[in-house]
Design a protein around this motif. Sequence first.
Motif, PDB file in Angstrom:
ATOM      1  N   MET A 185     -10.601-103.992 -50.882  1.00  0.00           N
ATOM      2  CA  MET A 185     -11.526-103.597 -49.802  1.00  0.00           C
ATOM      3  C   MET A 185     -11.097-102.154 -49.385  1.00  0.00           C
ATOM      4  O   MET A 185      -9.940-101.728 -49.657  1.00  0.00           O
ATOM      5  CB  MET A 185     -11.751-104.527 -48.730  1.00  0.00           C
ATOM      6  CG  MET A 185     -10.244-104.885 -48.093  1.00  0.00           C
ATOM      7  SD  MET A 185     -10.348-106.503 -47.152  1.00  0.00           S
ATOM      8  CE  MET A 185     -12.045-106.505 -46.629  1.00  0.00           C
ATOM      9  N   LYS A 186     -12.068-101.488 -48.539  1.00  0.00           N
ATOM     10  CA  LYS A 186     -11.568-100.350 -48.084  1.00  0.00           C
ATOM     11  C   LYS A 186     -10.597-100.439 -47.158  1.00  0.00           C
ATOM     12  O   LYS A 186     -10.386-101.436 -46.278  1.00  0.00           O
ATOM     13  CB  LYS A 186     -13.050 -99.884 -47.163  1.00  0.00           C
ATOM     14  CG  LYS A 186     -12.730 -98.414 -46.826  1.00  0.00           C
ATOM     15  CD  LYS A 186     -13.926 -98.195 -45.717  1.00  0.00           C
ATOM     16  CE  LYS A 186     -13.692 -97.001 -44.920  1.00  0.00           C
ATOM     17  NZ  LYS A 186     -14.671 -96.493 -43.860  1.00  0.00           N
ATOM     18  N   ARG A 187      -9.573 -99.554 -47.362  1.00  0.00           N
ATOM     19  CA  ARG A 187      -8.554 -99.318 -46.483  1.00  0.00           C
ATOM     20  C   ARG A 187      -8.899 -99.190 -44.761  1.00  0.00           C
ATOM     21  O   ARG A 187      -9.848 -98.199 -44.778  1.00  0.00           O
ATOM     22  CB  ARG A 187      -7.273 -98.733 -46.664  1.00  0.00           C
ATOM     23  CG  ARG A 187      -6.861 -99.142 -48.202  1.00  0.00           C
ATOM     24  CD  ARG A 187      -5.706 -98.265 -48.591  1.00  0.00           C
ATOM     25  NE  ARG A 187      -5.174 -99.069 -49.460  1.00  0.00           N
ATOM     26  CZ  ARG A 187      -3.898 -98.907 -50.136  1.00  0.00           C
ATOM     27  NH1 ARG A 187      -2.953 -98.096 -49.589  1.00  0.00           N
ATOM     28  NH2 ARG A 187      -3.473 -99.730 -51.156  1.00  0.00           N
ATOM     29  N   ALA A 190     -31.495-110.168 -43.706  1.00  0.00           N
ATOM     30  CA  ALA A 190     -30.783-110.245 -45.023  1.00  0.00           C
ATOM     31  C   ALA A 190     -30.663-108.739 -45.778  1.00  0.00           C
ATOM     32  O   ALA A 190     -29.908-108.467 -46.341  1.00  0.00           O
ATOM     33  CB  ALA A 190     -31.599-111.010 -46.296  1.00  0.00           C
ATOM     34  N   TRP A 191     -31.663-107.687 -45.496  1.00  0.00           N
ATOM     35  CA  TRP A 191     -31.729-106.522 -45.916  1.00  0.00           C
ATOM     36  C   TRP A 191     -30.591-105.644 -45.125  1.00  0.00           C
ATOM     37  O   TRP A 191     -30.084-104.523 -45.494  1.00  0.00           O
ATOM     38  CB  TRP A 191     -33.113-105.834 -45.861  1.00  0.00           C
ATOM     39  CG  TRP A 191     -33.889-106.594 -46.721  1.00  0.00           C
ATOM     40  CD1 TRP A 191     -34.164-106.071 -47.831  1.00  0.00           C
ATOM     41  CD2 TRP A 191     -34.637-107.914 -46.681  1.00  0.00           C
ATOM     42  NE1 TRP A 191     -34.881-106.848 -48.597  1.00  0.00           N
ATOM     43  CE2 TRP A 191     -35.247-107.951 -47.872  1.00  0.00           C
ATOM     44  CE3 TRP A 191     -34.824-108.681 -45.573  1.00  0.00           C
ATOM     45  CZ2 TRP A 191     -36.126-108.779 -48.059  1.00  0.00           C
ATOM     46  CZ3 TRP A 191     -35.714-109.736 -45.803  1.00  0.00           C
ATOM     47  CH2 TRP A 191     -36.346-109.820 -47.187  1.00  0.00           C
ATOM     48  N   ASP A 220     -26.995-106.347 -46.683  1.00  0.00           N
ATOM     49  CA  ASP A 220     -26.836-105.980 -48.050  1.00  0.00           C
ATOM     50  C   ASP A 220     -26.799-104.367 -48.347  1.00  0.00           C
ATOM     51  O   ASP A 220     -27.968-103.805 -47.890  1.00  0.00           O
ATOM     52  CB  ASP A 220     -28.179-106.203 -48.809  1.00  0.00           C
ATOM     53  CG  ASP A 220     -28.433-105.883 -50.261  1.00  0.00           C
ATOM     54  OD1 ASP A 220     -27.248-105.755 -50.762  1.00  0.00           O
ATOM     55  OD2 ASP A 220     -29.453-105.457 -50.759  1.00  0.00           O
ATOM     56  N   ALA A 248     -27.131-102.481 -50.410  1.00  0.00           N
ATOM     57  CA  ALA A 248     -28.051-102.002 -51.458  1.00  0.00           C
ATOM     58  C   ALA A 248     -29.396-101.812 -50.901  1.00  0.00           C
ATOM     59  O   ALA A 248     -30.268-100.950 -51.788  1.00  0.00           O
ATOM     60  CB  ALA A 248     -27.990-102.619 -52.877  1.00  0.00           C
ATOM     61  N   SER A 249     -29.635-102.199 -49.913  1.00  0.00           N
ATOM     62  CA  SER A 249     -31.015-102.128 -49.276  1.00  0.00           C
ATOM     63  C   SER A 249     -31.127-101.252 -48.284  1.00  0.00           C
ATOM     64  O   SER A 249     -30.137-100.775 -47.558  1.00  0.00           O
ATOM     65  CB  SER A 249     -31.372-103.441 -48.871  1.00  0.00           C
ATOM     66  OG  SER A 249     -31.359-104.435 -49.547  1.00  0.00           O
ATOM     67  N   ASP A 306     -36.259-101.956 -45.676  1.00  0.00           N
ATOM     68  CA  ASP A 306     -36.646-102.897 -46.840  1.00  0.00           C
ATOM     69  C   ASP A 306     -36.904-104.263 -46.442  1.00  0.00           C
ATOM     70  O   ASP A 306     -37.582-105.149 -47.316  1.00  0.00           O
ATOM     71  CB  ASP A 306     -35.633-102.837 -48.040  1.00  0.00           C
ATOM     72  CG  ASP A 306     -35.366-101.622 -49.023  1.00  0.00           C
ATOM     73  OD1 ASP A 306     -36.281-100.881 -48.752  1.00  0.00           O
ATOM     74  OD2 ASP A 306     -34.635-101.586 -49.626  1.00  0.00           O
ATOM     75  N   ALA A 307     -36.674-104.659 -45.281  1.00  0.00           N
ATOM     76  CA  ALA A 307     -37.235-105.949 -44.761  1.00  0.00           C
ATOM     77  C   ALA A 307     -38.647-106.022 -44.909  1.00  0.00           C
ATOM     78  O   ALA A 307     -39.504-107.061 -44.982  1.00  0.00           O
ATOM     79  CB  ALA A 307     -36.554-106.112 -43.423  1.00  0.00           C
TER      80      ALA A 307
END
Lengths: 751, 352
Positions: B1-3, B120-121, B124, B126-127, B139-140
């Motif tokens: 994961m990102k530090r 959910a968007w 996520d 990627a949305s 995107d929802a």
Amino acid sequence: MPEITLTQDPVHLRHGSNIGRPLTRRDGLLKVTGAARYAADNNPKGLLHAVVAVSTVARGRVVALDVEAAMAHPGVVEVMTPANRPALAGDPDAKPNPLVFRLDLLQSDRVRYAGQPIALVVAETLEAATEGAVLLAPRYESEPPAVGLDDGERFVPTAVGPGAPAELRHGDVEAGLAAAAQAIEATYETPPQYHNPMEPHAVVARWDGDRLTLDTPSQAMAMARLRLAALFGIPPENILIRSPFLGGGFGCKGLLSGPQVLGVMAARLVGRPVKLALTRAQLYGPVGHRSPTRQRLRLGADGEGRLTALEHHTLMSSSRFDEFFEPASNASHALYASPAIATLHEAVRLDCGTPMFMRAPGEAPGSAALESAVDEMAEACGLDPLEFRLRNYAEVEPTTGRPFSSKALRECYARGAERFGWERRPLAPRSLRDEHGLLVGWGVGTAIFPALMFEAEARAVIRRDGGGTVEIGACDMGQGAWTALAQIAADAVGLDGERVEFRSGSSDLPDGGIAGGSAHTATAGSAIHSAGAAVVARLAELAMADERSPLFGAGNAGVVARDGRLHRRDDESRSEGYAEILERAGLAEVEARGKGAMDAAAQQRYAMQAHGAVFAEVKVDPDLGQVRVTRLVGAFAAGRIINPRMVVSQYYGGMIWGVSFALHEQAVMDRRSGRPMNADLAGYHIPVNADLPALETILVEEEDPHVNALGIKGVGEIGITGTVGAIANAVWHATGVRVRQFPITLDRLLG
Amino acid sequence: MKRFDYVRPATVAEAVAAAAEPGAAYLAGGTNLLDLMKSGAAAPGRLVDVSRLPGLDRIEELPDGGLRIGALVRNADLAHDSDFARRFPAIAEALLSGASAQLRNAATVGGNLLQRTRCAWFADPASACNRRAPGSGCDARGGDSRQQAVLGWNEACVATHPSDFCVPLAALDAVVEIEGRAGRRAVAFEDFHRLPGQTPERETTLAQGELVVALRLPAGAEAFSANARYLKVRERTSFAFAVVSAAAALRLEGGRIAEARLALGGVAAKPWRCPEAEALLAGRPPGPEAFRQAAEAALAEARAPGDNAFKIELARRTAARALTLALAGTPARVPALPASPFAPVPGALVHA
């Protein structure tokens, strides 16, 4: 598994016959104390961690991956992409037979579904690998995906399920419908569903030259080994798979999945042991799912409420690049008598991962629709739904006329109905309320699941110290194989349970076959039974040929093995202990192998099915539509019961899965992106304890002389069938609203 | 994961200073933030762990008769405080209807106010999501709308606030105590959460680095204790977010409603107080007709962004039912299925 010491506490063991005893799980203590070692619990020296990067588009091409950025992250050792993945000896897209599924092993930049692995990052720590995968920041060229059943062109598949015909026609459905006094036509929909085992797919892989050792959950180790051997071009004997415990399988661990192979490839690439464990979200794509279905049923009945026709048509989907077709219509083959039955399937291709066998494939959605339609038909005929089912009881298999090898369904109906109190059910819907004003409804569904057999082998040994060993590469995915198969093993070699070492869960043992199709106990159990009989026969030969033995000349009378001794069948007072026989023969041990497989002749002669009846009570808030199952009673007849405690658990599990199917489970697909938007257990609902106030099962006795030598049918999946329909029918009875879309959610009951 | 940096300040002042830079986030129970960090929806550069700050885990009487609840009081501890549950039964019921026992043991009062939408968007990376990545779009819109808002949304954002606890807090005029570099301030609950407007990423009135240190319930809130309920309609019997929920509280005098409180959950980007409905009920005799009209008023401005119009009618019915339950009287004990339609209602047939 040598390192696994299952509990041998005497409380878990009984003397005498082991089969039929409600023993507790031999592996129970290991599991509740966390000592049971699952695949991802293994940490060999020098281990690296791998994380897959998965596609966020459903169709297209990966045009860029920032491998440099990932490699620059501290701790990252390697990034595996189509450019540098190890060469494979076998083509992952080859399809030598229908049970070999195409895998995504980084063979190209093509994206065929959302969630497809597109690269893999290997690092010294899981955290570094995880961040490395993020840093790849993939870019795509994407095309609009086909997501729903209306998005593709329909076709009739060449086969459905594991190879069944897509269409079957018996009698004349149109004539039957034309002659019917009442007819109904109804269409039911079921959503895409995902297996969601508690344990995500994981693999710990180690190469030693051309030898491969891996810890990974598998429902079929021998098949997995063959696939790996073909992919990597090494002999199967060079591969050792250890799978002592699976945290659930449900079909998605039946055949090796792509990510499991990717872990093996990564280990080869970096030359060190590699662990790869999918996240929950990553289970939504490359490890299978249940296709959505749209099922149209047409039923006709005469004036007496007897079916004149039954047509079951299913539209479902497979992936664009491979074939698995959910055989839902086949649930109508063997259940209700009708002079005309047609079961039909059509499919479309979607941009999704390939669907896969998922607990009760075909039967689960098929039964949901069939049992709902039968209820609608009963309503049209003005008949009690149980009475309607009895009037259409199939005395022989309707489509073939074959007799059933055994069928105690009538008893299931009677015992279940009595226990549930079905006789007090008013015919009219929306006529029951509880003391708080909630609507109450009662429904019934018939359960059915084929009694299948695959192939397996076992090895049995009897030693001079009076003990024995039984070995089989069987799979315990929570159903209780460690316990039930050990019970069969003890009886097979005529020893008390504590005198038999039962070895299982590893691919270097005889092939235990596949733990699927509810056939594992029947198949592996038959192999054990047969190996035990063979080793006892060797011992008997030694004794009967030796004039110093009290069994000398037993000849045709034969012997029986019990409590570590052989007894003359015609005179049980004449017996001899195993140790004495071997001692005199100067042998340390005798061993034999045995096989379990279906009896083809019996399979031709008889229809073989397990049956059951499920009764459901639901309560529904009349204003708010919220539904709760308040009682479930399931009565099942599935041949001989090896361990009633495990079997009751299996029935519970199946019925709970049925609740889930009826009221909760669905993957919510984004129609634009082709991605499931609820890929976690907060969003993908399955029932919690509060959803299951009262479950009851009744084990109806059934003796089946034909299915296999032990008389075992399967119990793993049947509990789902019947239950879904029973709940849907109860919701209708409570509300008067017939919801034909699963899961039944509250918005559809608001009125 | 990102530090990321991890700091554990010893005092509130240190915490506020440590979180002053953009990209810093407070960590208390972690029941929401850690999930978002795992999915990549949140990627703070610095975590300021406030879970061990002294003095924020107390429930205190205030001189004016109100109650002050420290921001680090755990949800479970507050719900199971019998004095609190007696005085503010709808809040206790809401707390116990949320999440699971394990999560309630970890989650804190302050964190609950600040939990993020379960859209959910949003979760996520990627949305497109204006709330997570300002200006990226939503995107929802056009996606499954079951969890989406029907009140107060706009084209920029259709998310809902997921909290149960906040719904009765809104109804009972709670006050949020906030500490920042400029000192301490108090904000009315109504003004704490924000509707999306053109800045959906600004979910609350908090400025960067400001820390919620306590909640206050005013003295008057206790006057509703005999007739206060929370009702949560959901897709399974437990461990699910509300599709729609309602907190209702009545103060009855001489057979009439002296004062009514109503707030809805699951319908908007903030806990939705219903002043029109409350005004309509004040002074009237309680009963189905009054409750139905109040519910109509509460949803008068509702509209559906997608195919979730059912939520509007469901919200009306949930509001009316919650008022009916409140009228029937607060049960002596929080029901075993808190806030559930399946919780028994002794002696009252409340359904249509």
